[in-house]
Each structure stands twice: as C-alpha cells, then as structure tokens.
Design a protein around this motif. Structure first.
Motif, short mmCIF file in Angstrom:
data_model
loop_
_atom_site.label_atom_id
_atom_site.label_comp_id
_atom_site.label_asym_id
_atom_site.label_seq_id
_atom_site.Cartn_x
_atom_site.Cartn_y
_atom_site.Cartn_z
N PHE A 1 80.85 -79.64 -9.08
CA PHE A 1 79.81 -78.84 -9.69
C PHE A 1 79.75 -77.46 -9.06
O PHE A 1 79.93 -77.28 -7.86
N LEU B 1 83.64 -85.42 -9.35
CA LEU B 1 83.01 -84.38 -10.17
C LEU B 1 82.77 -83.18 -9.28
O LEU B 1 82.25 -83.31 -8.17
N TYR C 1 79.92 -77.86 -5.17
CA TYR C 1 79.61 -79.18 -4.68
C TYR C 1 80.66 -80.17 -5.19
O TYR C 1 81.19 -80.02 -6.29
N GLN D 1 81.09 -84.33 -5.92
CA GLN D 1 80.34 -85.59 -6.04
C GLN D 1 81.31 -86.72 -6.36
O GLN D 1 81.87 -86.79 -7.46
N PHE E 1 72.71 -75.87 -12.19
CA PHE E 1 74.04 -76.47 -12.06
C PHE E 1 74.80 -76.38 -13.38
O PHE E 1 74.21 -76.48 -14.46
N GLY E 2 76.10 -76.21 -13.27
CA GLY E 2 76.98 -76.28 -14.43
C GLY E 2 77.22 -77.72 -14.84
O GLY E 2 76.75 -78.66 -14.19
N SER E 3 77.97 -77.89 -15.90
CA SER E 3 78.25 -79.23 -16.43
C SER E 3 79.27 -79.99 -15.61
O SER E 3 79.43 -81.18 -15.80
N PRO F 1 75.80 -85.32 -4.30
CA PRO F 1 76.62 -84.11 -4.23
C PRO F 1 76.74 -83.61 -2.80
O PRO F 1 75.75 -83.53 -2.07
N ARG G 1 85.44 -82.76 -14.10
CA ARG G 1 85.87 -84.06 -13.60
C ARG G 1 87.36 -83.99 -13.28
O ARG G 1 88.18 -83.84 -14.19
N TYR H 1 77.43 -71.71 -5.56
CA TYR H 1 77.67 -72.85 -4.68
C TYR H 1 78.65 -73.80 -5.36
O TYR H 1 78.60 -73.99 -6.58
#
Lengths: 113, 112
Positions: free
Chosen positions: A90, A88, A35, A37, A104-106, A43, A109, A33
């Motif tokens: 994700f 951000l 997302y 944010q 979720f990954g880190s 998100p 940005r 997925y």
C-alpha cells in the motif's frame, strides 16, 4: 475527490526478478508512505518521503529502494524477489497540518512464484 | 518503540448484539485512527481522533479516545452482517504526519 492511485493492481513475478510499484498521491499532499501487508497481518511501514526527501525508514529490506519524483509520484523498486515478498503493498499520502489523516491507495498485490 | 495492541483479535458476534473493540498504545500520542479492511482490499478510513476525549460516531460504529489511559475503543451497536471485516487501529507516534503504527487488527464476523 482524487484518491491515491497505485499501479499495477496485480503483479506476478518469479524469484530473483525485479518489480517496480508506482504510487500517485493525492494532489498537494506532501508526504508519501509505503506499507507491506502479508496475509492475515497488519500493515508494516517500509519507507516514507516528505517533499521528495526520504523522511522515515521502517523495516524495508536492503533489496528494496524507493524514491519520490519531482511530480510527487513515488516508486518502490524491489530486486532479487523472494517468495516471502508476496504481499499487498500500500501507498498512503498525507498533508502536514491537515487533520483528516492518511489516505491509502487500493494497493498492489505482488505474487512471487 | 511504540506498541499498539488490539483486542480481541477475532470476534464472532450475532446480528443485533453490541460489542467493543479495544486499542491500547504505549506512547503519549493524541492522534489515533480507525480503519476498516475487507479481504484483499484497501484500508478505508473510519475515524480520525485527534484529542483526548474525542468521540465520533458513524452509523452503528462509535469511536472514542482517552489519551491519559492511552486507550481507544470502537463500539459496535446492533451489529449487522455488512460490518464483517477486519478493523485496525493505528497511532501516529509523534502527532504529526509520521508513519502510522498499526495494531494487529480485529477480524469481525457478524453472523445471523
């Protein structure tokens, strides 16, 4: 334990440029997925892939596209970048039938200047 | 369209106090997740609630799910400064590997 890996961590682009974000899901997870944010926001779902096929589509702009490759990594391609794309991003992965949820990954940005 | 509503959106509480964050949703899903997010960081999974009546506790946090009322709560006991963060609830609308829909988040600030 392996986690969701995203690259790059930070990206600065100018308006109208193109950006590519990468995501490596947890091994054997079958769904990815994406997302977005924005600052101070929740998100927002963009798009997802199940077994390399697009499975759901959210509020993804037409300027964005994504795909999942044979090794299950996914890329989000963003063209004609706008200032409002700064956020951000994700990636998350999950495994159908596995009940511990979504990892979720880190995040990446993205700053558009 | 699934709606997920959290309240309060902002919460300032003193150390040592108790408080509850509420998450209402508009679908019949029985899968609800709580995440913690520190500023500029990723979403850290706190709780996975998969059935009506589910209750999970970790340290000073306890989460519960009432699918009939379409309500989840995140209870904070004896708050400490380290709990300051934004807390999101998220619902899997079709109860199976579908994109999560997030609430707006509760920004918690624990002060001495």
């Amino acid at each position: 334990a392996a986690g969701v890996i995203q690259s790059p961590r930070h990206l600065i682009k100018e308006k109208r440029e193109t950006a590519t974000l990468k995501c490596y899901p947890i091994p054997r997870h079958d769904t990815v997925y994406w997302y977005q944010q924005g600052p101070g926001q929740d998100p927002q779902f963009l798009i997802s892939f199940y077994e390399k096929m697009q499975s759901d589509k959210g509020s993804i702009p037409d300027r964005f596209s994504a795909q999942q490759f044979s090794d299950y990594h996914s890329e989000l391609n963003m063209s004609s970048l706008e200032l409002g794309d700064s956020a951000l991003y994700f990636c998350a992965s999950s495994l159908l039938g596995l009940e511990y949820g979504y990892t979720f990954g880190s995040g990446t940005r993205l700053t558009v200047v | 369209e699934l709606k997920v509503e959290q309240n309060p959106l902002f919460l300032s509480m003193q150390e040592g106090k108790n408080y509850t964050i509420y998450c209402n949703y508009s679908t019949t899903s029985d899968r609800l997740y709580w995440y913690r997010q520190d500023p500029g960081k990723s979403l850290e999974s706190l709780f996975v609630l998969l059935s009506n009546g589910a209750v999970k506790q970790e340290g000073r946090l306890m989460a519960s799910l009432d699918t009939k009322a379409r309500l989840s709560t995140l209870h904070i006991t004896a708050a400490v400064h380290d709990l300051s963060a934004t807390y999101f609830c998220a619902v899997d609308p079709y109860s199976g590997n579908t994109p999560l829909v997030f609430g707006k988040g509760t920004r918690l600030s624990v002060i001495a």
